[in-house]
Design a protein around this motif. Sequence first.
Motif, short mmCIF file in Angstrom:
data_model
loop_
_atom_site.label_atom_id
_atom_site.label_comp_id
_atom_site.label_asym_id
_atom_site.label_seq_id
_atom_site.Cartn_x
_atom_site.Cartn_y
_atom_site.Cartn_z
N UNK A 32 17.25 15.92 -7.32
CA UNK A 32 18.34 15.42 -8.15
C UNK A 32 19.62 15.30 -7.32
N UNK A 33 19.87 16.29 -6.45
CA UNK A 33 21.02 16.23 -5.57
C UNK A 33 20.98 15.03 -4.65
N UNK A 34 19.81 14.72 -4.12
CA UNK A 34 19.66 13.56 -3.24
C UNK A 34 19.91 12.26 -4.01
N UNK A 35 19.43 12.21 -5.24
CA UNK A 35 19.62 11.00 -6.04
C UNK A 35 21.09 10.79 -6.36
N UNK A 36 21.77 11.88 -6.76
CA UNK A 36 23.20 11.78 -7.06
C UNK A 36 23.97 11.32 -5.82
N UNK A 37 23.63 11.94 -4.68
CA UNK A 37 24.29 11.56 -3.43
C UNK A 37 24.01 10.10 -3.10
N UNK A 38 22.76 9.67 -3.29
CA UNK A 38 22.41 8.28 -3.01
C UNK A 38 23.15 7.31 -3.90
N UNK A 39 23.27 7.63 -5.19
CA UNK A 39 23.99 6.75 -6.11
C UNK A 39 25.47 6.65 -5.74
N UNK A 40 26.06 7.81 -5.39
CA UNK A 40 27.47 7.81 -5.03
C UNK A 40 27.72 7.05 -3.73
#
Length: 295
Positions: free
Chosen positions: A180-188
């Motif tokens: 989830x952290x990677x996804x949030x970072x990727x979206x940002x």
Amino acid sequence: MESSFLTAVFLPLALFTVMLGMGLGLRVDDFTRVLVYPKAVIVGLLAQLVMLPILGFGLASVFPLSPELAVGVMILAACPGGPTSNLVTYLARGNVALSITLTAISSLVTVVTIPLVVNVATGIFMGEAATLRLPFIATVVQIAVITIIPVAIGMALHRYLPRFAAQVERGVKWLSLALLGLIIAGLLVQQRASVVGFFAQVGLVTLTLNLVAMALGYGIALAARLDRPSATAITVEVGIQNGTLAIAIASAPTLLNQPEMAIPAAIYSLLMFATGGAFAAWASRQGHREKTLVG
């Protein structure tokens, strides 16, 4: 991280891992426990499935949001519960069995309610002429596949390989948080040109959604005269949304495929750990104080 790789690989993997982790801790009894806590379960489900979308609509209408971000807030409000809420309930000395039951049942019901809420939201905020819609039957099937199947696999492992399930459950939950952290970072990163503006636009509305939902959940539970542990569980279940599922609905290529709509869920997912942790600390102290007075 390319957008296509983020949404086509990491996002399904994260959601599968999240739902698998939830299934590893579930039993069939968790779906039938409504007979044990009928009033508490009904109150919790009404708060999750009815109050939350109404609250989300009110906030998305009041705050100055773009149509895409307003729909993103509604997607978030339509995705209640998740494994994180069970952990926070445990830390808050709440009724964990009730929390798990609400998570289990809402995960089944939202398969149907999510496309309804999202399509109404796109019609209201993007105009009736908007072509962006979730085909109802196809979306129900897709959400069922990406949520119910991994939960069923986890439950089967819990039932037939209990030792193995117990050993891997914690690791799977930590892995789901990392993804989830990677996804949030990727979206940002993907939206980096507008990320400061997005924080300014949706940071306050998502924090308000989180805090007001928790306050209303707690108030409704007290009005229903539920005990403190049950009120705590409902507060957390209503206040902690399934951010991973919301991001998937917004940005997955086979669903809405609108990464901008996932921004509210991404920012919310960062904020909810702070607010959830603060509530857990407060509720835990209250529970300890009551136990000391009774003792």
